[in-house]
Motif scaffolding. Structure first.
Motif, short mmCIF file in Angstrom:
data_model
loop_
_atom_site.label_atom_id
_atom_site.label_comp_id
_atom_site.label_asym_id
_atom_site.label_seq_id
_atom_site.Cartn_x
_atom_site.Cartn_y
_atom_site.Cartn_z
N VAL A 268 -5.65 -1.33 -3.95
CA VAL A 268 -6.82 -1.77 -4.73
C VAL A 268 -6.41 -2.51 -5.99
CG1 VAL A 268 -8.57 -0.17 -3.93
CG2 VAL A 268 -6.99 0.54 -5.70
N PHE A 269 -5.19 -2.24 -6.48
CA PHE A 269 -4.77 -2.92 -7.70
C PHE A 269 -4.17 -4.29 -7.42
CE2 PHE A 269 -4.90 1.13 -10.04
CZ PHE A 269 -5.58 0.66 -11.14
N SER A 270 -3.90 -4.58 -6.16
CA SER A 270 -3.17 -5.80 -5.85
C SER A 270 -4.07 -6.90 -5.32
CB SER A 270 -2.06 -5.51 -4.84
OG SER A 270 -2.00 -4.14 -4.55
N GLY A 271 -5.37 -6.73 -5.47
CA GLY A 271 -6.28 -7.78 -5.03
C GLY A 271 -6.60 -7.73 -3.55
N ILE A 272 -6.06 -6.73 -2.83
CA ILE A 272 -6.35 -6.63 -1.39
C ILE A 272 -7.46 -5.60 -1.25
CG2 ILE A 272 -5.28 -6.24 0.87
CD1 ILE A 272 -2.58 -6.83 -0.61
N TRP A 273 -8.66 -6.01 -1.55
CA TRP A 273 -9.76 -5.06 -1.71
C TRP A 273 -10.37 -4.61 -0.40
CZ3 TRP A 273 -13.92 -7.50 0.48
CH2 TRP A 273 -13.84 -8.89 0.53
N TRP A 274 -10.25 -5.47 0.64
CA TRP A 274 -11.05 -5.20 1.83
C TRP A 274 -10.58 -3.98 2.62
CZ3 TRP A 274 -8.08 -9.39 0.72
CH2 TRP A 274 -6.93 -9.57 1.47
N ILE A 275 -9.30 -3.65 2.53
CA ILE A 275 -8.81 -2.53 3.35
C ILE A 275 -9.49 -1.22 2.93
CG2 ILE A 275 -6.76 -1.30 4.15
CD1 ILE A 275 -5.07 -3.65 3.46
N ALA A 276 -9.75 -1.06 1.64
CA ALA A 276 -10.41 0.17 1.20
C ALA A 276 -11.92 0.04 1.25
CB ALA A 276 -9.97 0.52 -0.22
N LEU A 277 -12.44 -1.16 0.93
CA LEU A 277 -13.89 -1.30 0.73
C LEU A 277 -14.68 -1.06 2.01
CD1 LEU A 277 -16.10 -2.06 -1.32
CD2 LEU A 277 -16.06 -4.33 -0.29
N PHE A 278 -14.33 -1.73 3.11
CA PHE A 278 -15.17 -1.65 4.30
C PHE A 278 -15.19 -0.24 4.91
CE2 PHE A 278 -14.35 -6.35 4.32
CZ PHE A 278 -15.63 -6.68 3.92
N PRO A 279 -14.03 0.40 5.08
CA PRO A 279 -14.10 1.80 5.58
C PRO A 279 -14.87 2.71 4.63
CG PRO A 279 -11.86 0.98 5.73
CD PRO A 279 -12.64 -0.03 4.93
N ALA A 280 -14.70 2.48 3.32
CA ALA A 280 -15.40 3.34 2.35
C ALA A 280 -16.91 3.14 2.46
CB ALA A 280 -14.92 3.02 0.94
N LEU A 281 -17.34 1.89 2.58
CA LEU A 281 -18.77 1.60 2.73
C LEU A 281 -19.33 2.27 3.98
CD1 LEU A 281 -19.53 -2.11 1.79
CD2 LEU A 281 -20.50 -0.01 0.85
N ASP B 251 2.18 -4.16 -6.49
CA ASP B 251 1.50 -4.23 -7.78
C ASP B 251 2.36 -4.85 -8.89
OD1 ASP B 251 -0.71 -3.02 -6.68
OD2 ASP B 251 0.00 -1.00 -7.12
N LEU B 252 3.58 -5.29 -8.55
CA LEU B 252 4.47 -5.79 -9.60
C LEU B 252 3.86 -6.96 -10.35
CD1 LEU B 252 8.02 -5.58 -8.00
CD2 LEU B 252 6.77 -3.91 -9.35
N GLN B 253 3.26 -7.88 -9.59
CA GLN B 253 2.65 -9.05 -10.21
C GLN B 253 1.57 -8.65 -11.20
OE1 GLN B 253 1.43 -11.63 -7.04
NE2 GLN B 253 2.35 -13.35 -8.11
N ARG B 254 0.74 -7.74 -10.73
CA ARG B 254 -0.38 -7.33 -11.55
C ARG B 254 0.10 -6.62 -12.82
NH1 ARG B 254 -5.89 -5.01 -12.36
NH2 ARG B 254 -5.26 -3.46 -13.86
N ILE B 255 1.16 -5.80 -12.70
CA ILE B 255 1.65 -5.08 -13.88
C ILE B 255 2.28 -6.04 -14.88
CG2 ILE B 255 3.29 -3.36 -14.71
CD1 ILE B 255 2.97 -1.99 -11.95
#
Lengths: 309, 522
Positions: A268-281, B251-255
């Protein structure tokens, strides 16, 4: 032709009034049915089989959903970190989650009803023993107890985390806490019924206790059980997801919704949001829908709560 | 999910303002926790590195990773198989007991006990004798060139304390033996353990009476294991932590893009590899001959894995693929050995057919999910790749707390191993721990029961070879045999990537040890 002409009255209002459900419950019910239906038919409607390790390519990993700019039209909701089609993984994952949730409810209800009947019918020592066990179990939070059970199972049986055994362990881990609710409800109802004349009469003519309990009392105490079961189904699905999220649920090669959310959570911190979002929804909608239906059922079957018309 | 995220965000906003207060405390996290406080009960380098804050060895690694005096001030060889160590005076244990030769003898004897899991760390040592209160002789099986390297990993414990607490015998995480030393650590090191709560956190406080000049400015170290990558990063970014090691690659880039934080990174000595079972049967195929005994099958297993894809996708181009079992800076490395087999599906299928398994076979792959960088992801990818050539792979991942004891009990068909040649930092440790049969103190981590007479002989010869050039040649030769016979399948050399907040200075080391006695906090 004749039937089409002779039924000018629209069907839906009559259906609604007959069930007597408000529109929100209808929508919730439809959504729950849709998700459960899709999940049950996962093998037919999913574009890929995510449980087949040979079906995905690592090179396709982390593709965004098809409707975004970099998306790939082969993967409608994108891919996970292994290159699995997320939509397929969710369909299969929902099936696993629902199967485990349903299994847990079934086991818990069966166990709870039997123990509740015994406690309520015999009373005395039987009642005391069963209810004290129930009290002890109730003093543990659901998740803690489930973690404990699956932890012990894993320590005792090395195979407990495999795709075949993990669901069984999960079902037991959840059911071990949930049966108490059924047992308490059934016990109370059984005590009321046992004092009634028809049960006394059955005793007097010498029927065996097992027959009295199953044929005479059980049908009269079942309706609250069905209501609890509906509400517990949502809770059980959620517990399963939590356990899988914590890493003690389904193995990564056979994901449930919770496992998918756990995998997605790492990203979720790396901009890859969809893997968590859709199953969570999906999980949120499923649990909410089942809860709304369950709540309505409770109101409807509980005469004390029913509004006078 | 949603409440978690919201919580993380609010904590992040709230804490961005409030650093300054606790200046001399360093709070840090890693995905793993200390397995035990008993230094001889395990062989995990993370636990070893943590316990180095509490215990001192006779010789230790300097800031440049060279060997330097610690509890021993000088040493000489009195006979080819006997080393005499002059001990440091006026050193006190954390409980106030003086450090003397008796403690060294008791510690060595404790580690020489066959029940010690770390027994293999000093496989060539035969004993320790007290000469006087501050002189000790350590004897080896023959002339042994790496004694100092080995002793850098032997922490000295207090004899009086062990006697008083019935801990003269070692614990062992593989067999589950625990002693008082498993939960209490009394050493001579720069920090004392204030509290140790497994899986919840460990607090160290500075030892003001440390014998060495302090280079750090810490009063307190608070360590908390956080398994989830996202939670660990969130805790760093929210100011709850000063250091995370490792930092998740995704997350390295983001940090490094967030102001107030930086990423420090270098190649590790640690190689990730797959250990293959060489037992008569696989757990996945009881009653049948183990296909992995066939060299062609093992070659096929290597050819079937697309390590480039793993490097690119899972490791985000931060690992280095390798064909040998030691990292380049380690003695025993050679460029000629360091050639991966290469990804070749057709060849893999052909080799399987030649070996008599045209339709593949069944095996089980076991991996930890909180020990090595992206370990679970690597294993799912490998299971998927093997399945494509017909090797039906049943994958199971689990926490290191259960994984390593099971690996030690040899329960796995194929399992993941990370080896950084620690503590000696020498290729000989690959030979003596991974490639030799389990006897005479050798083969301590050879969980697949690999065995090769040529390597057995080379290991025993290298153990007593004092000519460094000849010794290295033997290591290279043995590692060539290991590669040719596919003793292990090397995966890659993993990176060391840490993330710290500005104001914290921590030197990074390729052995992945976090050495906080060099750390400063502003």
């Amino acid at each position: 032709m004749k039937t089409a002409a002779s039924s000018p009255r629209p069907m839906s209002p009559s259906l609604m009034t007959r069930i007597g459900a408000p529109i929100s419950v209808m929508i919730a019910g439809a959504l729950a049915l849709l998700i459960v239906g899709c999940a049950l038919m996962a093998s037919w409607i999913a574009p890929y089989d995510p449980t087949d390790l040979a079906s995905f390519e690592l090179i396709n990993a982390e593709l965004p959903p098809a409707f975004t700019a970099e998306g790939d039209s082969h993967f409608l909701l994108g891919t996970d970190n292994q290159g699995r089609d997320l939509l397929s993984a969710m369909l299969y994952g929902a099936r696993v989650s629902i199967a485990i949730g349903g299994g847990a409810v079934l086991v818990a209800a069966t166990l709870g009803v039997i123990l509740g009947l015994l406690a309520g019918y015999f009373g005395g020592k039987v009642d005391a023993v069963i209810m004290r066990i129930a009290d002890v179990i109730l003093s543990f939070p659901t998740i803690l107890l489930a973690l404990l059970v699956s932890g012990i199972a894993r320590a005792l049986f090395p195979g407990a985390a495999t795709a075949e055994w993990a669901p069984v362990i999960l079902i037991c881990a959840i059911a071990i806490h949930e049966w108490v609710q059924y047992a308490r409800t059934v016990r109370a109802a059984t005590m009321v019924e046992t004092a009634k004349d028809y049960v006394r009469a059955a005793k007097v003519i010498g029927l065996p206790p097992s027959r009295i309990m199953l044929r005479h009392i059980l049908p009269n105490v079942m309706s609250p059980v069905l209501v609890i079961a509906t509400i517990n189904l949502a809770a059980a699905v959620l517990t399963e997801a939590t356990l899988s999220f914590l890493g003690v649920g389904m193995p990564p090669t056979y994901p449930s919704l919770g496992t998918l959310i756990r995998i997605g959570n790492e990203f979720v911190f790396s901009g890859i949001w969809w893997i968590a979002l859709f199953p969570a929804l999906t999980l949120v909608i499923l649990v909410l829908a089942v809860n709304i239906v369950g709540d309505w059922l409770r109101d409807r079957f509980n005469p004390k709560l029913r509004v006078k018309r | 999910m949603k409440p978690r995220l919201a919580l993380c965000l609010s904590v992040a906003i709230g804490a961005l303002m409030g650093f300054a207060a606790e200046a001399k405390t360093l709070r840090w996290s890693s995905p793993t926790d200390l397995t035990t406080l008993d230094p001889y009960a395990h062989t995990e380098s993370f636990t070893t590195s943590m316990l180095h804050h509490v215990f001192d060895p006779l010789v230790r690694r300097s800031r440049n990773l060279e060997l330097e005096p610690a509890l021993a001030v000088s040493w000489k060889t009195v006979r080819p198989d006997t080393w005499r160590f002059e001990l440091r005076r006026n050193v006190k244990f954390h409980n106030g007991n003086p450090f003397t030769a008796d403690d060294v003898v008791a510690s060595i004897n404790r580690l020489l006990d066959p029940g010690a899991r770390a027994r293999g760390n000093i496989s060539t040592v035969t004993g320790a004798q007290k000469v006087d209160d501050y002189t000790v002789d350590i004897t080896t099986k023959g002339p042994y060139p790496l004694l100092l390297n080995d002793l850098a990993g032997v922490y000295i414990m207090d004899k009086e304390w062990m006697e008083a607490n019935d801990a003269l015998k070692p614990g062992n995480i593989a067999t589950g033996v625990t002693t008082a030393a498993s939960s209490t650590a009394v050493g001579t090191g720069p920090f004392k353990v204030e509290s140790y709560k497994p899986d919840a956190g460990t607090v160290f406080v500075v030892n003001p009476d440390w014998w060495d000049k302090t280079q750090h400015n810490l009063d307190r170290i608070e360590f908390k294991p956080i398994k989830s990558d996202a939670t660990r990063v969130a805790a760093l970014l929210s100011g709850e932590l000063d250091l995370i090691a490792p930092a998740p690659l995704q997350d390295l880039q983001r940090i490094s893009g967030s102001s107030g934080f930086k990423v420090i990174e270098e190649p590790s000595l640690r190689l990730i590899m797959l250990s293959l079972s060489f037992r008569p049967e696989l757990k996945a195929m009881p009653g049948q001959k183990n296909p992995q005994l066939d060299l062609k099958v093992r070659q096929a297993m290597w050819h079937a894995i697309d390590f480039e894809a793993i490097k690119k996708r899972v490791m985000r181009d931060r690992s280095r693929n390798t064909g040998t079992l030691v990292a380049p800076p380690v003695p025993g490395y050679s460029k000629d050995n360091d050639k991966p087999f290469g990804y070749d599906l057709d060849k893999a299928k052909k080799l399987l057919t030649e070996a008599g398994y045209p339709n593949g076979f069944k095996t089980k792959l076991n991996c930890p999910n909180d020990r090595y960088i992206n370990d679970e992801q690597i294993c799912v990818a490998i299971a998927s790749m093997w399945t494509k050539v017909g090797i039906q792979t049943e994958l199971q991942t689990e926490s290191r707390a259960t994984y390593f004891p099971r690996q030690d009990r040899h329960e796995f068909d194929v399992s993941m191993v990370g080896w950084a040649t620690l503590p000696p930092m020498d290729g000989f440790s690959v030979l003596s721990s991974l490639l030799t049969e389990q006897k005479e103190g050798y083969g301590g981590s050879n969980s697949g029961a690999y065995s090769n007479p040529q390597i057995e002989e080379l290991t025993r010869k290298a153990a007593v070879e004092l000519d460094e050039e000849k010794r290295r040649a033997m290591l290279v030769e043995a590692l060539k045999v290991a590669r040719d016979t596919v003793a292990y399948i090397p995966v890659h050399q993993q990176p060391v990537a840490w993330a710290i907040r500005d104001g914290v200075e921590v030197p990074q080391f390729p052995d992945e040890y976090v050495r906080l006695w060099f750390a400063t906090v502003k």
